[in-house]
Design an enzyme around this catalytic site. Structure first.
Site: not given
Ligand code: NAD
Ligand code: TYD
Length: 342
Positions: A127, A150
């Site tokens: 969001d 970000y």
């Molecule tokens: P996180 O940081 O916990 O996990 C990200 C994962 O991606 C990690 O396991 C990391 O090793 C992997 N990664 C990073 N760069 C990489 C690359 N170049 N190649 C392969 N793997 C790679 O993040 P999260 O909180 O689980 O978020 C996951 C997705 O959801 C993201 O795209 C984030 O933008 C989105 N998101 C997160 C939230 C939140 O509140 N956490 C909310 C909305 C959307």
């Protein structure tokens, strides 16, 4: 016949919860977890998944086109669900490079692979791409107006997905989830930082006046929303996933401290985050019209989360040592303390 999903970023917080969701709800699917294992990726999140013969794990970068192609060929992947991203606003303020590489270039690499192998492609977005929302709630048709490196990297990924749909007819969808909480969240995001600090009677660094508003979404609701869109979403469309649960940072923190039986004086108001968005709010009606139902019990979900962190100190204590300490010092060490909660 089951499908074969490539779950990129599946060793992170939401991706690993989604892997658990898939295992439970689609027992006939194969899943290939593809993750670089950055500081945020953690195989401890996937213990029971990796013991399952229907799943495989590949440690590789989504920016590496040959590894992506190889994984698709080897396992006969038909669908990519892309969670991989650098996901923390504060780190993007310290250094944006990895955000651009993974969020923009990495997304492009996956889209190219999806085009070459004619795969279904789903992008997990946020969001935060809509930027600050002082009033009302964002609709999927609203302009993207990101304010942090970000969210700018995520908005760029969304636009690239859109372009591949329009230009090449790629079968894409996007979900834009709100602030997510639950088990396995790396202790850099506010809730796990505050929960684990409170367990240790350490200060909770509250940015600015603590009046910023976030819409809290339980991770399993986020996963069910993604899964619904992957299976039933209309091609080329984006869908918001919100918790319908907006809270000021100060209020949710006081609730957590009360539930943990810890004093409110642990709250330290510290120098604000630069470019800090005051409020996010999404309208989830489009997803609800698709058939999504979310949990109605925020307090119970928060309780489950607190219990998980209390019962799984082995998971977060391992993380909160070593390199994490350096990050914590860099992030919070120089921040002026403006006062404590009365
Ligand atoms: P996180 O940081 O916990 O996990 C990200 C994962 O991606 C990690 O396991 C990391 O090793 C992997 N990664 C990073 N760069 C990489 C690359 N170049 N190649 C392969 N793997 C790679 O993040 P999260 O909180 O689980 O978020 C996951 C997705 O959801 C993201 O795209 C984030 O933008 C989105 N998101 C997160 C939230 C939140 O509140 N956490 C909310 C909305 C959307
Ligand atoms: P965060 O979990 O980083 O998510 P996002 O910035 O992507 O919404 O932060 C959530 C809110 O909590 C945000 O308003 C910033 C605030 N915050 C603090 O007050 N202190 C902290 O130590 C952190 C990490 C965040």
């Amino acid at each position: 016949m089951g499908r074969t999903f490539l779950v990129t970023g599946g060793a992170g917080f939401i991706g690993s919860n989604y892997a658990h969701y898939l295992q439970q709800h689609h027992p006939d699917y194969r899943m290939v977890i593809y993750d670089k294992l950055t500081y945020a990726g953690n195989l401890d999140n996937l213990k029971d998944i990796l013991a399952d013969h229907r799943s495989a794990f590949i440690q590789a970068d989504i920016c590496d086109a040959e590894s992506v192609r190889q994984a698709i060929r080897q396992y006969g992947v038909d669908t990519i669900v892309n969670f991989a991203a650098e996901s923390h606003v504060d780190r993007s303020i310290l250094d944006a490079e990895a955000f651009i590489k993974t969020g923009v270039y990495g997304t492009y690499v996956l889209l190219e692979a999806a085009r070459e192998f004619e795969l279904r492609y789903h992008q997990v977005s946020t969001d935060e791409v809509y930027g600050d929302v002082p009033l009302g709630s964002s609709l999927e048709t609203d302009p993207l107006c990101p304010n942090s490196p970000y969210s700018a990297s995520k908005a760029s990924g969304d636009l690239m997905v859109r372009a591949y749909h329009v230009t090449y007819g790629l079968n894409t969808t996007i979900t834009r989830g709100s602030n997510t909480f639950g088990p396995y969240q790396y202790p850099e995001k506010v809730l796990p930082v505050f929960i684990t600090n409170a367990i240790d009677d350490e200060a909770l660094p509250m940015y600015g006046d603590g009046q910023q508003v976030r819409d809290w979404l339980y991770v399993m609701d986020h996963c069910s929303g993604i899964d619904l869109v992957v299976h039933r979403g209309l091609t080329g469309e984006a869908y918001n996933i919100g918790g319908d649960n907006e809270r000021r940072n100060l209020d949710i923190t006081l609730l957590i401290l009360e539930m943990l039986g810890k004093p409110s004086r642990l709250i330290h108001f510290v120098q604000d985050r630069p470019g800090h968005d005051r409020r996010y709010s999404v309208d989830s009606r489009k997803l609800i019209d698709l058939g999504w139902q979310r949990s109605q019990d925020f307090v119970a979900d928060l309780q489950t989360t607190l219990r998980w962190y209390s019962n799984n100190e082995w998971w977060w204590r391992k993380i909160k040592s070593g390199a994490y300490r350096e990050y914590y010092q860099r992030q919070y060490g120089q921040r002026a303390v403006l006062g404590t909660y009365p």
